[in-house]
Design a protein around this motif. Structure first.
Motif, mmCIF file in Angstrom:
data_model
loop_
_atom_site.group_PDB
_atom_site.id
_atom_site.type_symbol
_atom_site.label_atom_id
_atom_site.label_comp_id
_atom_site.label_asym_id
_atom_site.label_seq_id
_atom_site.Cartn_x
_atom_site.Cartn_y
_atom_site.Cartn_z
ATOM 1 N N ALA A 624 45.870 46.025 33.554
ATOM 2 C CA ALA A 624 45.072 45.901 32.543
ATOM 3 C C ALA A 624 43.689 45.147 32.729
ATOM 4 N N VAL A 625 43.871 44.098 33.497
ATOM 5 C CA VAL A 625 42.620 43.227 33.855
ATOM 6 C C VAL A 625 41.752 43.873 34.863
ATOM 7 N N MET A 626 42.466 44.648 35.881
ATOM 8 C CA MET A 626 41.761 45.521 36.892
ATOM 9 C C MET A 626 41.006 46.570 36.122
ATOM 10 N N GLU A 627 41.576 47.182 35.383
ATOM 11 C CA GLU A 627 41.044 48.112 34.602
ATOM 12 C C GLU A 627 39.594 47.648 33.925
ATOM 13 N N SER A 628 39.656 46.638 33.308
ATOM 14 C CA SER A 628 38.663 45.915 32.628
ATOM 15 C C SER A 628 37.426 45.495 33.604
ATOM 16 N N GLU A 629 38.003 45.194 34.984
ATOM 17 C CA GLU A 629 37.009 44.779 35.964
ATOM 18 C C GLU A 629 36.235 45.846 36.500
ATOM 19 N N ILE A 630 36.778 47.043 36.804
ATOM 20 C CA ILE A 630 36.580 48.202 37.502
ATOM 21 C C ILE A 630 35.090 48.637 36.864
ATOM 22 N N LYS A 631 35.103 48.213 35.614
ATOM 23 C CA LYS A 631 33.656 48.947 34.915
ATOM 24 C C LYS A 631 32.509 48.279 35.452
ATOM 25 N N PHE A 632 32.638 47.006 36.295
ATOM 26 C CA PHE A 632 31.604 46.421 36.931
ATOM 27 C C PHE A 632 31.071 47.050 38.262
ATOM 28 N N ASP A 633 31.772 48.270 38.516
ATOM 29 C CA ASP A 633 31.572 48.886 39.627
ATOM 30 C C ASP A 633 30.654 50.143 39.135
ATOM 31 N N LEU A 634 29.436 49.782 39.091
ATOM 32 C CA LEU A 634 28.160 50.700 38.462
ATOM 33 C C LEU A 634 27.997 51.922 39.290
ATOM 34 N N ASP A 635 28.050 51.744 40.538
ATOM 35 C CA ASP A 635 27.772 52.811 41.316
ATOM 36 C C ASP A 635 28.823 53.782 41.911
ATOM 37 N N GLY A 636 30.289 53.271 41.700
ATOM 38 C CA GLY A 636 31.178 53.947 42.026
ATOM 39 C C GLY A 636 31.589 53.916 43.249
ATOM 40 N N ASP A 637 30.954 52.947 44.238
ATOM 41 C CA ASP A 637 31.406 53.018 45.573
ATOM 42 C C ASP A 637 32.499 51.915 45.965
ATOM 43 N N GLY A 638 33.181 51.694 44.698
ATOM 44 C CA GLY A 638 34.555 50.860 45.408
ATOM 45 C C GLY A 638 34.112 49.152 45.239
#
Length: 888
Positions: A624-638
């Motif tokens: 759950a927290v990793m899904e909340s975190e991935i929104k900070f990858d704004l350009d989708g480069d991982g």
């Protein structure tokens, strides 16, 4: 400094040789001798009865030359002040409302930072029941009985006094204090501090007094029940004082020690009226103790102090139930000097009138033969079984009541237990500490730092409570909904645990800082570490939509968002666990490090405990927290990006775009998510996180690696290529979890080692002559990064974590030198013993005394343990390398 590791070792060795003729401690010039070398010539070469060689030692006559001041708003540089004008105005309005309208203490008081008092010694008491600190000169001077709330008041009448008698006549009577207070003038004050020294190796401390002209040495040994992996005795609010007496005369002596204690703790409520004392005697299991109970009755959290002694055939215990600790107090002094004992009246004292204080005294006497020795034992206990935090909404039960009851009458039993079990405590403490203390490859300063920094586990405003029957850790969110059991087994069995970010930063379980400090708990009290993690996990799945103003941005946002890790679990002046995120400077829902630090700790804790149920419970929370975190990858480069604000634990140091610190934590978290996915046999999630890791690692390397280190961030701003001392924090946790290689590698080994060597060369050796640890930020040209209020600070806990990372990478000597700079600065130069701050600058300033993060020194011990495990086969008898950096 050569690029090769061996070349670096040769360089340090040559520096040691060049410094041999300097005024040194262990091979390097520190500008002045350490306090351990400042023992008066009057102190006997025999250290005292049973005093160990290792630890922190100081002469009672010592005065620290350097006097530092706390960081204040005026210390912000002109280049940074405009960034904080809005914060300053909003904080001032909030501070006024909090202090003047609500009559509450602010969680961080920017206008009332504690001044540096270079007086503190090892605190008294176990974990979670409150603490009382006794200074290294013997004063009772720091109090934390109400959970998390401190006051700093030396209570003058709280003293030990010695009386020597020969042939029925008193020949010497002295308060064992170097002070000459304006009160209690009927007592003999002003003991010469040059005849005594203090020695601390937490959780024990020794004070050795050579009585001038008497040929007698007293050694007071202070013991608190801080015992790793012990969840009963470690919770007890008690301390024992054992007085060993050496009579070097050719004649016998009668010796009395008197212990005086005021009913209260030096606060205004000492004069509120209604307090009273009573003598007691308790005999059970063939052992008897007697003493005086001091019943303190404030409106909030009443408690009983207890001074007690064990009765034995060749000891005489006497008492004075009540005396007034004002005026000359000559009658008590005369009572003792007459015959070495007190009058021992029966019956209780009447309740005190408003405006008056009351105190009690306990004396124990024994004979000491010519050229012989004897000992006397005292106990100080306090019983505050039920506590209410500042909101006064709920009643909580302290952990120790499981064994001693909740009625508030446990003080006699607590003192009896302590006086009959302290020898077993000492045996357990010695067995725990012995392997490290006897390891000749480890320098003496490290041994002192490792154990003495552990004081914060008890004295960090720590509270340890039983889980109430109606408590629901995850607020009704069950496992099938992504939540947790209402009462996880570890919390139900071991209770709830919380400690402050710092004694001046009053927030419980501040999670970005606990990330560093957590090594002490997981290594020594792992059940408390897991309990804390369950509480954090329970708060992750909850939310508090209440809108509030955040002081930095000036914007309103919810107190707590769902599926993000909270900054903290609350303020002890409010209602912790119920209302989280006392920190309202930033909206931490947008912080980039909190979620990642949870994931990294979950796996590290599983790796060290092998608790499969814990891993199973935490796995959905981690997703759950990793899904909340991935929104900070704004350009989708991982790879995640920072916001352009101070959106991580360095909350005064802005960062924009992909960064070394948060990007490194992100990649390390992806590594452990891959590992956990394999452990729970979820191949789909493994592939998902593996793809992110591969792409994110490539982006991290491309955007941040410059050939020598990882840039602070990738923004291209003037200071984006600063050298951050904490740039390898993610890799540190991977190594602590025995990952970081093969399938679970996020950073190339050669780049980590090159980065660490750059940090050592610049942040350590090019800062303050290499004698003060690692500065947070350094420019490539070798000057500190002064772009923010935090970049030119040294954070002691970060330095210990950096040293651990170096040790993991085989850079033992560099790691030890890096860490030693902090220990020498804090403990020996600045007089900050048992109040290690969050930060100091090269000159003049410190910030936030008595802070959680330096507990990270236990990460160094984990690194040393891992090195031995990996590099030394059990069949070989090759000793580990000697750490000769600064110590013999």
């Amino acid at each position: 400094h050569p690029d090769s590791h061996q070349g670096g070792l040769r360089t340090l060795s040559s520096q040691r040789k060049n410094n041999n003729n300097k005024q040194t401690r262990g091979g390097h010039d520190w500008g002045e001798k350490s306090t351990a070398d400042l023992m008066s010539r009057y102190v006997s070469k025999e250290m005292g009865y049973g005093v160990p060689q290792e630890g922190w030692r100081i002469c009672l006559a010592h005065e620290f030359k350097e006097k530092r001041k706390p960081f204040q708003a005026k210390d912000v540089s002109l280049s940074n002040i405009w960034d904080h004008v809005g914060l300053g105005i909003r904080y001032l309005k909030w501070w006024y409302k909090k202090t003047q309208v609500e009559k509450k203490a602010p969680f961080i008081d920017m206008f009332g930072a504690q001044p540096l008092r270079q007086i503190y010694g090892a605190p008294l008491g176990g974990i979670g029941g409150g603490t009382i600190t006794r200074g290294w000169r013997g004063e009772f001077c720091r109090w934390q009985l109400n959970p998390g709330m401190y006051h700093y008041k030396t209570v003058t009448a709280n003293q030990f006094t010695v009386c020597l008698r020969r042939g029925g006549q008193t020949v010497y009577q002295q308060v064992l204090s170097v002070e000459r207070p304006p009160t209690l003038q009927g007592w003999n004050w002003g003991y010469c501090g040059e005849y005594a020294f203090y020695h601390a190796l937490y959780p024990r401390a020794w004070t050795v007094y050579h009585l001038p002209g008497q040929n007698v040495t007293l050694t007071c040994r202070q013991i608190s029940p801080i015992i790793p992996h012990d969840y009963q005795d470690s919770s007890l609010p008690v301390a024992v004082f054992v007085w060993d007496i050496e009579n070097k005369n050719d004649y016998d002596l009668d010796v009395s020690i008197m212990f005086t204690m005021v009913n209260g703790s030096g606060q205004k409520d000492d004069k509120s009226g209604g307090h009273w004392n009573e003598p007691f005697h308790l005999e059970k299991e063939g052992e008897a103790v007697s003493g005086v109970l001091l019943h303190h009755c404030p409106p909030l959290n009443p408690y009983t102090l207890c001074i007690a002694a064990r009765e034995q055939p060749d000891r005489e215990v006497s008492h004075q139930t009540a005396f007034s600790p004002k005026g000359t107090c000559s009658s008590l002094w005369s009572d003792l000097i007459t015959d070495g004992r007190l009058d021992s009246p029966t019956g209780s004292s009447p309740p005190t009138p408003r405006g008056d204080k009351v105190a009690a005294a306990l004396a124990v006497s024994c004979s000491v033969s010519a050229q012989g020795h004897n000992s006397l034992e005292f106990c100080l206990a306090w019983d505050m079984p039920k506590i209410t935090f500042g909101s006064r909404e709920r009643e909580h039960i302290r952990r120790y009541t499981r064994y001693f009851g909740t009625k508030g009458d446990a003080s006699p039993s607590l003192s009896h237990y302590a006086l009959t079990h302290y020898r077993q405590w000492e045996k357990s403490i010695e067995e725990w500490q012995r392997p490290i203390l006897q390891d000749k490859s480890l320098p003496s300063w490290y041994k002192s730092a490792l154990f003495n920094e552990l004081y914060f586990v008890a004295d960090g405003g720590t509270v340890w409570t039983e889980l109430s029957e109606d408590a629901d850790v995850s607020g009704g969110m069950r496992s099938e909904d992504g939540g947790l059991p209402a009462q996880p087994a570890v919390i139900k069995e071991y209770g709830r645990f919380a400690y402050l970010e710092g004694q001046e930063y009053r927030m419980y379980n501040t999670y970005d800082v606990h990330f560093y400090a957590s090594f002490a708990l997981i290594m020594l009290w792992p059940k408390l570490a897991l309990s804390l993690q369950y509480d954090i996990a329970g708060s992750v799945v909850q939310q508090d939509p209440t809108e509030r103003l955040h002081l930095m941005s000036g914007r309103c946002s919810p107190v707590k968002a769902k599926n993000v890790v909270p900054h903290d679990i609350g303020d002890p002046d409010d209602e912790p666990w119920q209302r989280v995120n006392a920190y309202l400077i930033h909206d931490t829902a947008d912080w980039k490090d909190l979620n990642l630090k949870f994931v990294l700790q979950v796996y590290r804790d599983f790796h060290l405990t092998k608790d499969s149920q814990y891993l199973q419970d935490m796995w959905p929370i981690c997703q759950a927290v990793m899904e909340s975190e991935i929104k900070f990858d704004l350009d989708g480069d991982g790879l995640i990006e920072n916001s352009g604000y101070a959106d991580q634990t360095y909350d005064g140091w802005t960062v924009t775009g992909p960064s070394a610190y948060c990007g490194g934590l992100w990649l390390a978290s992806l590594c452990v998510m891959c590992k956990m996915a394999r452990l729970v046999e979820n191949e789909e999630k493994y592939k998902y996180y593996r793809d992110l890791l591969d792409r994110g690692s490539a982006a991290f390397d491309q955007l941040l690696w410059n050939g020598k280190y990882y840039n602070y961030d990738s923004s291209g701003r003037d200071f984006s290529n600063s050298v951050m001392s904490d740039q390898c924090a993610g890799h540190w946790f991977l190594k602590a979890s025995e990952l970081g290689e093969g399938d679970y590698q996020a950073f190339p080994k050669e780049k980590i080692q090159t980065a660490l060597k750059t940090v050592f060369d610049l942040n350590v050796m090019s800062f303050a002559g290499g004698h003060m640890g690692a500065v947070n930020g350094m420019r490539p040209e070798g000057v500190p990064d002064r772009s923010s209020v935090q970049s030119d600070e040294v954070w002691i806990g970060v330095v210990y974590g950096l040293a651990a990372t170096m040790i993991h990478e085989g850079m033992w000597e560099e790691g030890m030198r890096t860490a030693e700079g902090c220990y020498r600065t804090v403990w020996e130069r600045l007089g900050m013993a048992f109040q290690t701050p969050e930060a100091y600058c090269e000159k003049g300033i410190y910030r936030s005394l008595a802070y959680m993060r330096p507990l990270s020194i236990w990460a160094m011990q984990l690194a040393l343990n891992a090195w031995v495990k990996q590099m030394i086969p059990e069949s070989d008898l090759i000793p580990p390398p000697k750490f000769e950096c600064f110590s013999k």
